[in-house]
Write an enzyme that holds these catalytic residues in place. Structure first.
Site, PDB file in Angstrom:
ATOM      1  CG  HIS A  48      10.480 -19.583 -11.837  1.00 21.27           C
ATOM      2  ND1 HIS A  48       9.568 -20.283 -11.092  1.00 21.27           N
ATOM      3  CD2 HIS A  48      11.690 -19.852 -11.299  1.00 21.27           C
ATOM      4  CE1 HIS A  48      10.202 -20.950 -10.139  1.00 21.27           C
ATOM      5  NE2 HIS A  48      11.489 -20.702 -10.234  1.00 21.27           N
ATOM      6  CE1 TYR A  97       1.861 -16.979  -8.711  1.00 19.00           C
ATOM      7  CE2 TYR A  97       0.564 -15.824  -7.052  1.00 19.00           C
ATOM      8  CZ  TYR A  97       1.730 -15.964  -7.781  1.00 19.00           C
ATOM      9  OH  TYR A  97       2.763 -15.074  -7.576  1.00 19.00           O
ATOM     10  N   PRO A  99       0.209  -9.490  -1.381  1.00 19.52           N
ATOM     11  CG  PRO A  99       0.911 -11.141   0.109  1.00 19.52           C
ATOM     12  CD  PRO A  99       0.009  -9.960   0.005  1.00 19.52           C
ATOM     13  CE  LYS A 140       3.636  -6.629 -10.860  1.00 18.04           C
ATOM     14  NZ  LYS A 140       4.686  -7.637 -10.981  1.00 18.04           N
ATOM     15  CE1 TYR A 142       3.145 -13.293 -10.361  1.00 16.54           C
ATOM     16  CE2 TYR A 142       4.976 -14.089 -11.687  1.00 16.54           C
ATOM     17  CZ  TYR A 142       4.267 -14.086 -10.510  1.00 16.54           C
ATOM     18  OH  TYR A 142       4.688 -14.869  -9.460  1.00 16.54           O
TER      19      TYR A 142
HETATM   20  P1  RFL Z   1      10.752  -2.340   4.097  1.00 21.01           P
HETATM   21  O1  RFL Z   1      11.343  -3.540   3.505  1.00 21.01           O
HETATM   22  O2  RFL Z   1       9.651  -2.513   5.086  1.00 21.01           O
HETATM   23  O3  RFL Z   1      11.937  -1.500   4.746  1.00 21.01           O
HETATM   24  C1  RFL Z   1      11.714  -0.417   5.616  1.00 21.01           C
HETATM   25  C2  RFL Z   1      12.897  -0.316   6.551  1.00 21.01           C
HETATM   26  O4  RFL Z   1      12.714   0.835   7.380  1.00 21.01           O
HETATM   27  C3  RFL Z   1      13.025   0.504   8.717  1.00 21.01           C
HETATM   28  N1  RFL Z   1      12.295   1.430   9.616  1.00 21.01           N
HETATM   29  C4  RFL Z   1      12.873   2.461  10.245  1.00 21.01           C
HETATM   30  N2  RFL Z   1      14.141   2.910  10.272  1.00 21.01           N
HETATM   31  C5  RFL Z   1      14.410   4.006  11.036  1.00 21.01           C
HETATM   32  N3  RFL Z   1      13.465   4.645  11.788  1.00 21.01           N
HETATM   33  C6  RFL Z   1      12.185   4.226  11.788  1.00 21.01           C
HETATM   34  N4  RFL Z   1      11.261   4.866  12.515  1.00 21.01           N
HETATM   35  C7  RFL Z   1      11.844   3.091  10.996  1.00 21.01           C
HETATM   36  N5  RFL Z   1      10.694   2.417  10.781  1.00 21.01           N
HETATM   37  C8  RFL Z   1      10.987   1.415   9.944  1.00 21.01           C
HETATM   38  C9  RFL Z   1      12.597  -0.945   8.853  1.00 21.01           C
HETATM   39  O5  RFL Z   1      13.286  -1.592   9.918  1.00 21.01           O
HETATM   40  C10 RFL Z   1      12.980  -1.516   7.487  1.00 21.01           C
HETATM   41  O6  RFL Z   1      14.272  -2.073   7.460  1.00 21.01           O
HETATM   42  O7  RFL Z   1      10.178  -1.330   2.975  1.00 21.01           O
HETATM   43  P2  RFL Z   1      10.656  -1.085   1.450  1.00 21.01           P
HETATM   44  O8  RFL Z   1      12.119  -0.822   1.382  1.00 21.01           O
HETATM   45  O9  RFL Z   1       9.716  -0.093   0.927  1.00 21.01           O
HETATM   46  O10 RFL Z   1      10.429  -2.488   0.722  1.00 21.01           O
HETATM   47  C11 RFL Z   1       9.142  -3.016   0.538  1.00 21.01           C
HETATM   48  C12 RFL Z   1       9.182  -4.560   0.532  1.00 21.01           C
HETATM   49  O11 RFL Z   1       9.881  -4.988   1.683  1.00 21.01           O
HETATM   50  C13 RFL Z   1       7.785  -5.176   0.489  1.00 21.01           C
HETATM   51  O12 RFL Z   1       6.951  -4.467  -0.398  1.00 21.01           O
HETATM   52  C14 RFL Z   1       7.817  -6.652   0.039  1.00 21.01           C
HETATM   53  O13 RFL Z   1       8.399  -7.481   1.011  1.00 21.01           O
HETATM   54  C15 RFL Z   1       6.402  -7.157  -0.257  1.00 21.01           C
HETATM   55  N6  RFL Z   1       6.347  -8.579  -0.639  1.00 21.01           N
HETATM   56  C16 RFL Z   1       6.665  -8.996  -1.918  1.00 21.01           C
HETATM   57  N7  RFL Z   1       7.110  -8.112  -2.843  1.00 21.01           N
HETATM   58  C17 RFL Z   1       7.500  -8.544  -4.081  1.00 21.01           C
HETATM   59  O14 RFL Z   1       7.875  -7.703  -4.911  1.00 21.01           O
HETATM   60  N8  RFL Z   1       7.495  -9.878  -4.455  1.00 21.01           N
HETATM   61  C18 RFL Z   1       7.076 -10.834  -3.582  1.00 21.01           C
HETATM   62  O15 RFL Z   1       7.133 -12.018  -3.914  1.00 21.01           O
HETATM   63  C19 RFL Z   1       6.596 -10.406  -2.286  1.00 21.01           C
HETATM   64  N9  RFL Z   1       6.178 -11.302  -1.384  1.00 21.01           N
HETATM   65  C20 RFL Z   1       5.949  -9.540   0.299  1.00 21.01           C
HETATM   66  C21 RFL Z   1       5.867 -10.909  -0.120  1.00 21.01           C
HETATM   67  C22 RFL Z   1       5.639  -9.192   1.610  1.00 21.01           C
HETATM   68  C23 RFL Z   1       5.251 -10.160   2.489  1.00 21.01           C
HETATM   69  N10 RFL Z   1       4.979  -9.748   3.800  1.00 21.01           N
HETATM   70  C24 RFL Z   1       5.733 -10.226   4.884  1.00 21.01           C
HETATM   71  C25 RFL Z   1       4.170  -8.562   4.001  1.00 21.01           C
HETATM   72  C26 RFL Z   1       5.454 -11.877   0.762  1.00 21.01           C
HETATM   73  C27 RFL Z   1       5.123 -11.523   2.068  1.00 21.01           C
HETATM   74  C28 RFL Z   1       4.653 -12.614   2.975  1.00 21.01           C
HETATM   75  C1  PHB Z   2       7.308 -15.865  -2.339  1.00 18.58           C
HETATM   76  O1  PHB Z   2       8.019 -16.735  -2.862  1.00 18.58           O
HETATM   77  O2  PHB Z   2       7.500 -15.484  -1.163  1.00 18.58           O
HETATM   78  C2  PHB Z   2       6.181 -15.274  -3.093  1.00 18.58           C
HETATM   79  C3  PHB Z   2       6.002 -15.623  -4.429  1.00 18.58           C
HETATM   80  C4  PHB Z   2       4.932 -15.079  -5.140  1.00 18.58           C
HETATM   81  C5  PHB Z   2       4.073 -14.195  -4.519  1.00 18.58           C
HETATM   82  C6  PHB Z   2       4.256 -13.830  -3.198  1.00 18.58           C
HETATM   83  C7  PHB Z   2       5.318 -14.379  -2.479  1.00 18.58           C
HETATM   84  O3  PHB Z   2       3.003 -13.690  -5.220  1.00 18.58           O
END
Ligand code: RFL
Ligand code: PHB
Length: 391
Positions: free
Chosen positions: A73, A202, A293, A297, A385
């Site tokens: 994008h 957004y 979110p 980031k 971004y």
């Molecule tokens: P994770 O992905 O949470 O992975 C951690 C792993 O550790 C495991 N774990 C354990 N394992 C062993 N022993 C324990 N005691 C443990 N406790 C936990 C877990 O099962 C898991 O597999 O952390 P990590 O690797 O730091 O990654 C971070 C990202 O996952 C997170 O920041 C993103 O998902 C945030 N996020 C977004 N980030 C972006 O860069 N772009 C996006 O568009 C974006 N959209 C989002 C998001 C997060 C969202 N939610 C659900 C909070 C949208 C949403 C809705």
């Molecule tokens: C997504 O597609 O899940 C998404 C995109 C942009 C954001 C957060 C989540 O800022």
């Protein structure tokens, strides 16, 4: 007892990418993950990859499917007062862009690459505990077979997300927490429908924020601001579509509706733990910080952290030079606080705050007018971004 150079807790983006980068540098690691491979490969989370994250995946040989199936994008839209305003990401950043490619697909690619290279990933590991962090670190755990296990390592990388055991292993008097909780959450849906727009939207509306994102030509991802204590059961398909249509309306725009097959509510907070190190334990990704979110980031910051950490670990393990490890926390925190500010700013500019006065609402609109009419203000949004360069 198993021995390895780096014991990694968590097979999320941070833990898997760290293990991958270390492997390419000739360093061994073992990953302990509490969930099953199937569970981590099916959990729906992030969708937007910065240019840096894409480049790193491609350069390190795990980007082939991303290049084939991801959607590049070159801009996104801010929508307010019934009008859309495009932010030209590529034009404003000298050619950079973002790629929509779901987090669980990134995880599939990383797990596959690690296992193909013979990695030791222990899924469904329970009771993980960290010991002797300031001398000769060990991790104890219960394996998937119910047997107790022990891992001795030169360093431990805590990549176990917001609710893991690594951060709490840093004594409370050795760290400082910075926390802001927002009085709203995001209601997220996945729907069987074609895209309603070419780029992400957004939207700021008097009823609250909405985000129109995508996953594929047939599946769309959308979010709207909600009460974090609300339940998805209170929202029928009709009610969800009506809310999303209202918050994005104007200039004849209509979302294409379809069957909603996933609904969830996520709370919103900003959090940082300082420092990201204690003895021979280093924490990275969501284990060390959370961003709302709105700036997309979280995943990208997790990847940036382990990029810095992998290089520092390599230098220490290969030549005994520890400067990189000593400065890991400070180096990573600089980028993290930049992303914290950006994520908080985007969140503040776009959401409805119940306690906002009429003045606050006009000021919010003035800010959106600024970032969509001033090239320098728009460039600040675009640069943040698409992501600042990794190193
Ligand atoms: P994770 O992905 O949470 O992975 C951690 C792993 O550790 C495991 N774990 C354990 N394992 C062993 N022993 C324990 N005691 C443990 N406790 C936990 C877990 O099962 C898991 O597999 O952390 P990590 O690797 O730091 O990654 C971070 C990202 O996952 C997170 O920041 C993103 O998902 C945030 N996020 C977004 N980030 C972006 O860069 N772009 C996006 O568009 C974006 N959209 C989002 C998001 C997060 C969202 N939610 C659900 C909070 C949208 C949403 C809705
Ligand atoms: C997504 O597609 O899940 C998404 C995109 C942009 C954001 C957060 C989540 O800022």
């Amino acid at each position: 007892m198993t021995r390895t150079q780096v014991g990694i807790i968590g097979a999320g983006p941070a833990g898997l990418m760290l293990s991958h980068l270390l492997h390419l540098a000739g360093i061994e690691s073992v990953i302990l993950e509490s969930r099953s491979r199937k569970a981590i490969e099916e959990t729906i989370r992030a969708g937007v990859l910065e240019q840096n994250t894409v480049d790193l995946m491609v350069e390190t040989g795990v980007g082939a499917r991303l290049q084939r199936e991801g959607f590049v994008h070159h801009g996104f839209e801010f929508r307010f007062e019934g009008h859309g305003h495009r932010i030209d990401l590529t034009g404003l950043t000298g050619g950079r862009a973002i790629t929509v490619y779901p987090q669980h697909e990134v995880l599939k690619d990383l797990v596959e690459a690690r296992l193909a290279a013979g990695a030791d990933i222990r899924f469904e590991t329970r009771d993980v505990a960290l010991h002797d962090l300031t001398s000769t670190p060990r991790i104890t755990f219960t394996g998937v077979d119910g047997q107790p296990g022990e891992l001795a390592c030169a360093f431990i990388a805590g990549c176990d997300g917001s609710y893991g055991v690594s951060r709490p292993a840093i004594p409370a008097d050795k760290r400082r927490d910075f926390l802001r909780i927002y009085p709203f959450g995001w209601f997220g849906i996945l729907a069987d429908a074609p895209p309603s727009a070419h780029e992400l939207i957004y939207a700021r509306h008097e009823r609250g924020f909405a985000l129109i994102s995508t996953r594929s030509p047939d599946v769309q991802r959308m979010y709207f601001q909600c009460d974090p204590a609300d339940s998805v059961d209170n929202w029928s398909e009709d009610r969800i579509w009506a809310e999303l249509q209202t918050r994005t309306e104007g200039e004849g725009f209509r979302l294409t509706e379809g069957r909603i097959f996933q609904k969830n509510i996520v709370p919103m907070r900003s959090y940082v733990c300082e420092p990201m190190q204690y003895g021979r334990l280093f924490i990275a990704g969501d284990a060390a910080h959370t961003v709302p979110p709105t700036g997309a980031k979280g995943l990208n910051l997790a990847v940036a952290d382990v990029f810095i950490l992998a290089r520092a670990l390599e230098r220490s393990l290969k030549s005994g030079a520890d400067e990189g490890l000593q400065s890991y926390s400070a180096t990573a925190l600089k980028r993290i606080w930049r992303a914290q500010h950006f994520s908080w700013w985007m969140t503040s500019m776009l959401h409805r705050f119940e306690d906002a006065t009429a003045f606050d609402r006009r000021r919010q609109l003035a800010e959106l007018e600024l970032v969509t009419s001033s090239e320098s203000a728009a460039r600040t949004v675009a640069e943040n971004y698409v992501g600042l360069p990794l190193a």
